[in-house]
Enzyme design. Structure first.
Site, PDB file in Angstrom:
ATOM      1  NE  ARG A 163      -4.502  -1.746   9.032  1.00  0.00           N
ATOM      2  CZ  ARG A 163      -3.388  -1.086   8.699  1.00  0.00           C
ATOM      3  NH1 ARG A 163      -3.417   0.210   8.519  1.00  0.00           N
ATOM      4  NH2 ARG A 163      -2.272  -1.740   8.557  1.00  0.00           N
ATOM      5  NE  ARG A 216       7.328  -3.146   6.428  1.00  0.00           N
ATOM      6  CZ  ARG A 216       6.016  -2.980   6.401  1.00  0.00           C
ATOM      7  NH1 ARG A 216       5.433  -2.557   5.301  1.00  0.00           N
ATOM      8  NH2 ARG A 216       5.290  -3.234   7.460  1.00  0.00           N
ATOM      9  CE  LYS A 260      -2.352  -1.006   3.798  1.00  0.00           C
ATOM     10  NZ  LYS A 260      -1.733  -2.294   4.172  1.00  0.00           N
ATOM     11  NE  ARG A 319       5.964  -0.961  10.236  1.00  0.00           N
ATOM     12  CZ  ARG A 319       4.836  -0.771   9.554  1.00  0.00           C
ATOM     13  NH1 ARG A 319       4.860  -0.066   8.440  1.00  0.00           N
ATOM     14  NH2 ARG A 319       3.710  -1.271   9.965  1.00  0.00           N
ATOM     15  NE  ARG A 348       1.671  -5.213  11.087  1.00  0.00           N
ATOM     16  CZ  ARG A 348       2.729  -4.988  10.311  1.00  0.00           C
ATOM     17  NH1 ARG A 348       3.859  -5.583  10.544  1.00  0.00           N
ATOM     18  NH2 ARG A 348       2.614  -4.166   9.298  1.00  0.00           N
TER      19      ARG A 348
END
Ligand code: AMP
Length: 221
Positions: free
Chosen positions: A94, A129, A20, A162, A173
């Site tokens: 969401r 990431r 996204k 993160r 998540r």
């Protein structure tokens, strides 16, 4: 150079790590439509050590969604500041209550772009990431590495992982996504707003999104 386009109000829907943020960045570069990223808003508060950041942190670290009224208030305030400009919502709504809150506030969406990426790809992406904390710039050690390992391309500052990209938070998540976000697919489909883009490679999905926005925006003009 970014093409100037008539006002357009888009939302990006997809699992964590579905791309996204990357697509929002490309939409800004190519169409001049800026994004409102709910996760970025929260991380900015955490970085600045505000009361909002303090409240959000424990949810984010645990991989859980923050309460609906809390995030809705934050995003609505941001949208009001943007006035009548177009935008791309990245990561909001969401949940169904968040989508209903947008409707109650009479915030019109032109289209919801749903990124459909297989779960295995998602898990692999999240584990590789890295981000530059102050700017939110995102790197991936497999397909978008920084020029110097572990360093931001622009500032040279160290990159960090993160907290919610840790394996246990990722599991939480993905569960939140399945249970609370996926019902939005049916919700937006029933309103004729949903457009799904499936694939594992950003470079292959982007041309489809580009073509969609180009024709969509023309039809608005
Ligand atoms: P993101 O950067 O979009 O992956 O968001 C990071 C984290 O911020 C999420 O895992 C949630 O904890 C929180 N968050 C962001 N957007 C929302 C939202 N719309 N509703 C609830 N929590 C959110």
């Amino acid at each position: 150079m970014a093409a100037r386009v008539p006002v357009s109000r888009l939302a990006l829907l997809g699992a964590p790590g579905s791309g996204k943020g990357t697509m929002a960045h490309k939409i800004r570069l190519h169409f001049g439509i800026t994004s409102v990223a709910s996760g970025e808003l929260l991380r900015d508060h955490i970085y600045r050590r505000t009361e909002i950041g303090h409240r959000a942190r424990s949810y984010i670290v645990a991989g859980r969604l923050v309460p609906d009224d809390f995030i809705t208030h934050l995003v609505m305030r941001e949208l009001q500041q943007r006035g009548d400009d177009g935008w791309v919502l990245d990561g909001f709504p969401r949940t169904l209550p968040q989508a209903h809150a947008l409707e109650c506030e009479r915030v019109r969406l032109d289209a919801v772009l749903c990124l459909d990426v297989p779960a295995d790809t998602i898990r692999q992406r999240l584990s590789s990431r890295w981000i530059h904390a102050r700017s939110g710039r995102v790197y991936n050690t497999h397909f978008n590495p920084p020029r110097n390992a572990g360093r931001d391309d622009v500032t040279g500052e160290p990159l960090v992982q993160r907290l919610d990209d840790r394996p246990d938070a990722v599991v939480a998540r993905l569960r939140e996504y399945r249970e609370r976000t996926q019902p939005l697919v049916t919700h937006f489909a029933s309103r004729g707003l949903l457009h799904t883009f499936a694939g594992t490679e950003t470079n292959k999905v982007w041309p489809e999104i580009h073509a969609f926005i180009s024709s969509h925006v023309r039809s608005l003009g």
